[in-house]
Design a protein around this motif. Sequence first.
Motif, PDB file in Angstrom:
ATOM      1  N   ILE A 197       0.870  -1.173   0.000  1.00  0.00           N
ATOM      2  CA  ILE A 197       0.000   0.000   0.000  1.00  0.00           C
ATOM      3  C   ILE A 197       0.912   1.229   0.000  1.00  0.00           C
ATOM      4  CG2 ILE A 197      -1.854   1.215   1.199  1.00  0.00           C
ATOM      5  CD1 ILE A 197      -2.765  -1.504   2.289  1.00  0.00           C
ATOM      6  N   ASN A 199       0.882   4.602   0.405  1.00  0.00           N
ATOM      7  CA  ASN A 199       0.949   5.477   1.580  1.00  0.00           C
ATOM      8  C   ASN A 199       1.876   6.675   1.428  1.00  0.00           C
ATOM      9  OD1 ASN A 199      -0.951   4.495   3.478  1.00  0.00           O
ATOM     10  ND2 ASN A 199       0.378   2.739   3.882  1.00  0.00           N
ATOM     11  N   GLU A 285      -9.434  10.527   4.471  1.00  0.00           N
ATOM     12  CA  GLU A 285      -8.836  10.179   5.752  1.00  0.00           C
ATOM     13  C   GLU A 285      -7.883   9.019   5.483  1.00  0.00           C
ATOM     14  OE1 GLU A 285     -11.937   9.436   8.557  1.00  0.00           O
ATOM     15  OE2 GLU A 285     -12.763  11.460   8.337  1.00  0.00           O
ATOM     16  N   ARG A 286      -6.913   8.818   6.334  1.00  0.00           N
ATOM     17  CA  ARG A 286      -5.931   7.760   6.050  1.00  0.00           C
ATOM     18  C   ARG A 286      -6.607   6.389   5.910  1.00  0.00           C
ATOM     19  NH1 ARG A 286      -1.526   7.516   3.415  1.00  0.00           N
ATOM     20  NH2 ARG A 286      -1.014   9.518   4.409  1.00  0.00           N
ATOM     21  N   SER A 287      -7.603   6.140   6.741  1.00  0.00           N
ATOM     22  CA  SER A 287      -8.295   4.849   6.635  1.00  0.00           C
ATOM     23  C   SER A 287      -8.921   4.701   5.253  1.00  0.00           C
ATOM     24  CB  SER A 287      -9.405   4.753   7.689  1.00  0.00           C
ATOM     25  OG  SER A 287      -8.871   4.969   8.961  1.00  0.00           O
ATOM     26  N   GLU A 288      -9.357   5.814   4.691  1.00  0.00           N
ATOM     27  CA  GLU A 288      -9.944   5.820   3.357  1.00  0.00           C
ATOM     28  C   GLU A 288      -8.840   5.593   2.305  1.00  0.00           C
ATOM     29  OE1 GLU A 288     -12.036   9.518   3.147  1.00  0.00           O
ATOM     30  OE2 GLU A 288     -13.443   8.816   1.629  1.00  0.00           O
ATOM     31  N   SER A 708      -4.592   0.372   8.601  1.00  0.00           N
ATOM     32  CA  SER A 708      -4.137   1.592   9.279  1.00  0.00           C
ATOM     33  C   SER A 708      -2.643   1.473   9.534  1.00  0.00           C
ATOM     34  CB  SER A 708      -4.869   1.793  10.601  1.00  0.00           C
ATOM     35  OG  SER A 708      -4.261   0.999  11.610  1.00  0.00           O
ATOM     36  N   PHE A 709      -2.044   2.578   9.956  1.00  0.00           N
ATOM     37  CA  PHE A 709      -0.613   2.554  10.278  1.00  0.00           C
ATOM     38  C   PHE A 709      -0.326   1.711  11.525  1.00  0.00           C
ATOM     39  CE2 PHE A 709       0.005   6.887   8.038  1.00  0.00           C
ATOM     40  CZ  PHE A 709       0.333   6.253   6.844  1.00  0.00           C
ATOM     41  N   MET A 710      -1.377   1.280  12.220  1.00  0.00           N
ATOM     42  CA  MET A 710      -1.151   0.389  13.354  1.00  0.00           C
ATOM     43  C   MET A 710      -1.095  -1.067  12.898  1.00  0.00           C
ATOM     44  SD  MET A 710      -3.236   2.191  16.444  1.00  0.00           S
ATOM     45  CE  MET A 710      -4.821   2.183  15.664  1.00  0.00           C
ATOM     46  N   TYR A 712      -0.439  -1.854   9.272  1.00  0.00           N
ATOM     47  CA  TYR A 712       0.434  -1.923   8.105  1.00  0.00           C
ATOM     48  C   TYR A 712       1.749  -1.281   8.513  1.00  0.00           C
ATOM     49  CZ  TYR A 712       2.053  -1.494   3.290  1.00  0.00           C
ATOM     50  OH  TYR A 712       2.778  -1.595   2.130  1.00  0.00           O
ATOM     51  N   MET A 714       4.756   0.569   8.286  1.00  0.00           N
ATOM     52  CA  MET A 714       5.572   1.499   7.506  1.00  0.00           C
ATOM     53  C   MET A 714       6.970   1.541   8.124  1.00  0.00           C
ATOM     54  SD  MET A 714       3.767   3.227   5.139  1.00  0.00           S
ATOM     55  CE  MET A 714       4.170   4.978   5.064  1.00  0.00           C
TER      56      MET A 714
ATOM     57  N   GLY B  39      -1.879  13.474   8.448  1.00  0.00           N
ATOM     58  CA  GLY B  39      -1.429  12.382   7.581  1.00  0.00           C
ATOM     59  C   GLY B  39      -2.078  11.062   7.912  1.00  0.00           C
ATOM     60  N   CYS B  40      -2.768  10.994   9.051  1.00  0.00           N
ATOM     61  CA  CYS B  40      -3.451   9.741   9.383  1.00  0.00           C
ATOM     62  C   CYS B  40      -4.581  10.038  10.339  1.00  0.00           C
ATOM     63  CB  CYS B  40      -2.488   8.709   9.981  1.00  0.00           C
ATOM     64  SG  CYS B  40      -1.994   9.018  11.696  1.00  0.00           S
ATOM     65  N   ASP B  41      -5.288   8.985  10.731  1.00  0.00           N
ATOM     66  CA  ASP B  41      -6.385   9.162  11.671  1.00  0.00           C
ATOM     67  C   ASP B  41      -6.247   8.227  12.856  1.00  0.00           C
ATOM     68  OD1 ASP B  41      -6.839   6.916  10.187  1.00  0.00           O
ATOM     69  OD2 ASP B  41      -8.655   7.651   9.203  1.00  0.00           O
ATOM     70  N   THR B  42      -5.009   7.815  13.104  1.00  0.00           N
ATOM     71  CA  THR B  42      -4.780   6.900  14.227  1.00  0.00           C
ATOM     72  C   THR B  42      -3.609   7.352  15.103  1.00  0.00           C
ATOM     73  OG1 THR B  42      -3.464   5.545  12.716  1.00  0.00           O
ATOM     74  CG2 THR B  42      -5.734   4.828  13.127  1.00  0.00           C
ATOM     75  N   GLN B  44      -0.592   8.024  14.425  1.00  0.00           N
ATOM     76  CA  GLN B  44       0.629   7.281  14.148  1.00  0.00           C
ATOM     77  C   GLN B  44       1.691   8.074  13.394  1.00  0.00           C
ATOM     78  OE1 GLN B  44       1.410   3.723  14.708  1.00  0.00           O
ATOM     79  NE2 GLN B  44      -0.006   4.308  16.320  1.00  0.00           N
ATOM     80  N   ILE B 133       6.328   9.485  10.730  1.00  0.00           N
ATOM     81  CA  ILE B 133       6.599   8.680   9.541  1.00  0.00           C
ATOM     82  C   ILE B 133       6.930   9.598   8.368  1.00  0.00           C
ATOM     83  CG2 ILE B 133       5.708   6.952   7.940  1.00  0.00           C
ATOM     84  CD1 ILE B 133       3.747   6.068  10.066  1.00  0.00           C
ATOM     85  N   ARG B 135       7.794   9.076   4.199  1.00  0.00           N
ATOM     86  CA  ARG B 135       7.796   8.073   3.144  1.00  0.00           C
ATOM     87  C   ARG B 135       8.854   8.369   2.089  1.00  0.00           C
ATOM     88  NH1 ARG B 135       6.721   2.728   2.740  1.00  0.00           N
ATOM     89  NH2 ARG B 135       4.831   2.227   1.570  1.00  0.00           N
ATOM     90  N   TYR B 139      14.779   8.455   5.963  1.00  0.00           N
ATOM     91  CA  TYR B 139      15.237   8.989   7.263  1.00  0.00           C
ATOM     92  C   TYR B 139      16.733   9.331   7.299  1.00  0.00           C
ATOM     93  CZ  TYR B 139      10.706   7.074   8.648  1.00  0.00           C
ATOM     94  OH  TYR B 139       9.376   6.770   8.704  1.00  0.00           O
TER      95      TYR B 139
END
Lengths: 788, 155
Positions: A197, A199, A285-288, A708-710, A712, A714, B39-42, B44, B133, B135, B139
């Motif tokens: 993915i 990302n 949204e990232r989940s999307e 999600s990043f939790m 998947y 990265m 950049g995310c919704d969790t 992270q 993070i 991409r 880093y």
Amino acid sequence: MPDGATNTGIGASVKRVEDKRFLTGKGNYVDDINRPGQTYAYILRSPHAHAKINSIDTSAAKSASGVVAVFTGEDMQVGSIPCGWQVDSADGTPMREPGHPALAQGKVRYVGDQVAIVIADTLDQAKDAAEKINVDYTPLKAVVDLRDALADTTLVHDEIETNISYDWAIGDKAEVDAVFDGAAHVTKMDIVNNRLIPNAMEPRAAIGDFDRASGEYTLYTTTQNPHVIRLLMGAFVLSIPEHKLRVVAPDVGGGFGSKIFHYAEEAITTWAAGQIARPIKWTAERSESFITDAHGRDHLSHAELALDANGKFLGLRVETAANMGAYLSTFASAVPTYLHATLLAGVYTTPVIYCNIKAVFTNTVPVDAYRGAGRPEASYLLERLVDRAARETGLDQVDIRRRNFIPSDAFPYQTPVALAYDSGDYEATLSSALKLAEVDGFAARKAEAAGRGKKRGLGYSTYIEACGVAPSAVAGALGARAGLYESAEVRVHPTGSVTVFTGSHSHGQGHETTFAQLVSDQLGIPIENVDISHGDTGKVQFGMGTYGSRSLAVGGEAIVKATDKIISKAKKIAAHVLEASAEDIEFAGGNFTVAGTDRSMAFGEVALTAYVPHNFPHEELEPGLDETAFYDPANFTFPGGCHICEVEVDPDTGTVEVVSFTAVDDVGRVINPMIVEGQVHGGVAQGIGQALLEGCSYDEDGQLLTGSFMDYAMPRAHNLPSFKVATEETLCAHNSLGVKGCGEVGAIGSPPAVINAVVDALADMGVTDVAMPATPQTVWRAIQTAKS
Amino acid sequence: MPTVSMTVNGKAVSGEVESRTLLVQFIREHLELTGTHVGCDTSQCGACVVHVNGEVAKSCTMLAVQAEGANVTTIEGLANGDDLHPMQEAFRNNHGLQCGFCTPGMVMTAVDLANKNKNPSEQQIREGLEGNICRCTGYHNIVKSVAEGARNMGG
């Protein structure tokens, strides 16, 4: 810095022009843009991987607070989202290309498929209203696994009566089979290239806008190629002519291929903006993003390599099933065929190759190009196979490669799989990498690690890729539905500063710096006097955008062609003023000089003369100094190199640590070494990510488990080492700059080096293969299986 | 709707927000400071990192009302006019950014890291960036940037 280079010219590590705005929060990404009267969209998506839509009741949503409009597929009757590349099956029939609606028409085919758009004054209102939509689904059995899809028992698209879009082949199978029959040794492997993915850190976003007075649409979108989106969306989906559709791609926060494609949300927001005559913003949204951005890779292959008694490769045969997901995305069909199968010669003299590709629909997110696009799949397959062949025949990993390298004096080299390599020196990158990686000291390091209970391994990859896409005539003959040239306009202003309009698009590559270096160098003017403009069809004449490491090799060449025209015209102007013949004007260091004299005009003086043409050759020239050029490359470019990875594996836990990673790449002439190194670092990190961390996973019902990043993994800073990076240079033989491209080499060369290193570390425990991503569990299981 | 007041980049600001409005939404949409990214919704990715009362915070993980009375610094508040903050300068000098999207959060985290550890080792920098993070860069150059930035911040 090479001899003769200035501190801002070709070969100089000029600090980036872009950085100040990004570092101070002044970047201008799509979600940072707000239009007067703007509304916000929420897109209701399918929770099912495969379902029939019986009915959609939007009445409660339409009357909810703040809601401006709700549209479903029934409302949005427009053209199908097109695929940009037609591949024909081996039997000559064209690929099966089922309709790809922007909003679902009676059926949904993956979790995330668009079902309705809710538009409201605020995003919260749109989200709240979306909860009031009642969709009556009849869930259908989903087909997720490639092997299941090949069986055709469950169909993604009923109307085509199979899940296979095309069954394509390259090479003469009978000829290759005959070579295998007489081979001294055959190495066979099943190889999975794991689904990824992309990302990019900026989630996709789109703002559709419509000006009722002029009838003009504007789409602000996170794309790598605004003109391509204008063409695909305007001509095929919404029937909006180009002069009534402007597409703007401002600062874009990374792409890696995933922002090439024309996505449904672009068409939906643009179309809906026309319906409500107000701007509409949609931001993923990232989940999307996880369930709607095109995924990458996902190949299942069986590969066989035939060798003679001396370890020379005699032939290669490959069967690959490539996952397309639910629909054919923009470049999807070209990835496993023309960007993968044609690369299977690698850097080797393998005389005959056969490859069969089956492109397969599944109830998953569409799969398309992701950094490297086909070439990482090819290099992984080939370099794993070569590694295995060396182990089976007892040859050294370096020796088997050297025995089979295309020699540096063999160029141009015609491979058996269509491509003709123009230049390269694989021994040079290999020997440079061997030194940089300090391979001589490996045995001692391995022994030291063993003392700590760690298994140390060394893995090689000597790879090639084809980029700088692409000669239009060749691409067209292979099914491309567009040309793949690039354009540039070099606009010299009256006082001698310059704006360059390029069809390339920068989303991290630093074109505003590299291209300015190029123009500064060509025109002999200070780099501060050059501005690079890109990403707006309202400003830039035309463009095919940035992907396939094409920006410098194709877009840069277009700039050179336009500056050549500028210099040619400027010479004539200078000749007129200096009362000399144009042939006698020499241009160097920003000055036009009559040869052998001290009579001279500075670039700025010529520019002013062009715009204040009082003393001007009117009978010969038009006033002004503004030139446009299109450049269509004569061939692909072929960067290549050697990556060497050193790992330590903890045999008790299966944990892999990359202790050293060396990349020596030949990307042709380097304009800005700092930027090239940065591109290689990023590509290598994505390659190590693929090899050790990243794996997209669906359950059997087609629900994305790594959403999600939790879930998947990265690559994060602590997962990676600092890299050892260097370049060796052979010039591209068919462009004036000698450049090849550097954006994808890192991601193409690195995954097999990592896995070969892991296998090397565990070889004495009997491990012969480890799947990507080589997570601790996967490695531990491989060790346990080998033990038992 | 509740009213929230705080100091952002040295300026007193206030606005009416929904109780569910996140701090990052307040910063981006009400204050139009769009340097802070989502950049995310969790919680992270770290693209939304700002400083709240001198400590790093992921502004997508805080409600705007939780920052009532707080002193908030965003990426826009780091430079002194045209003079970049030493950490910003170090990122520029070491090519520590490419697409720029993670950069504001990365820089804000790096400043905090350097404030707490004047001379961080490579390992400490890599571990300190665990919540951010990137991409693009792999880093490599971010780590170099943070080391140089920390040195130039007076470590």
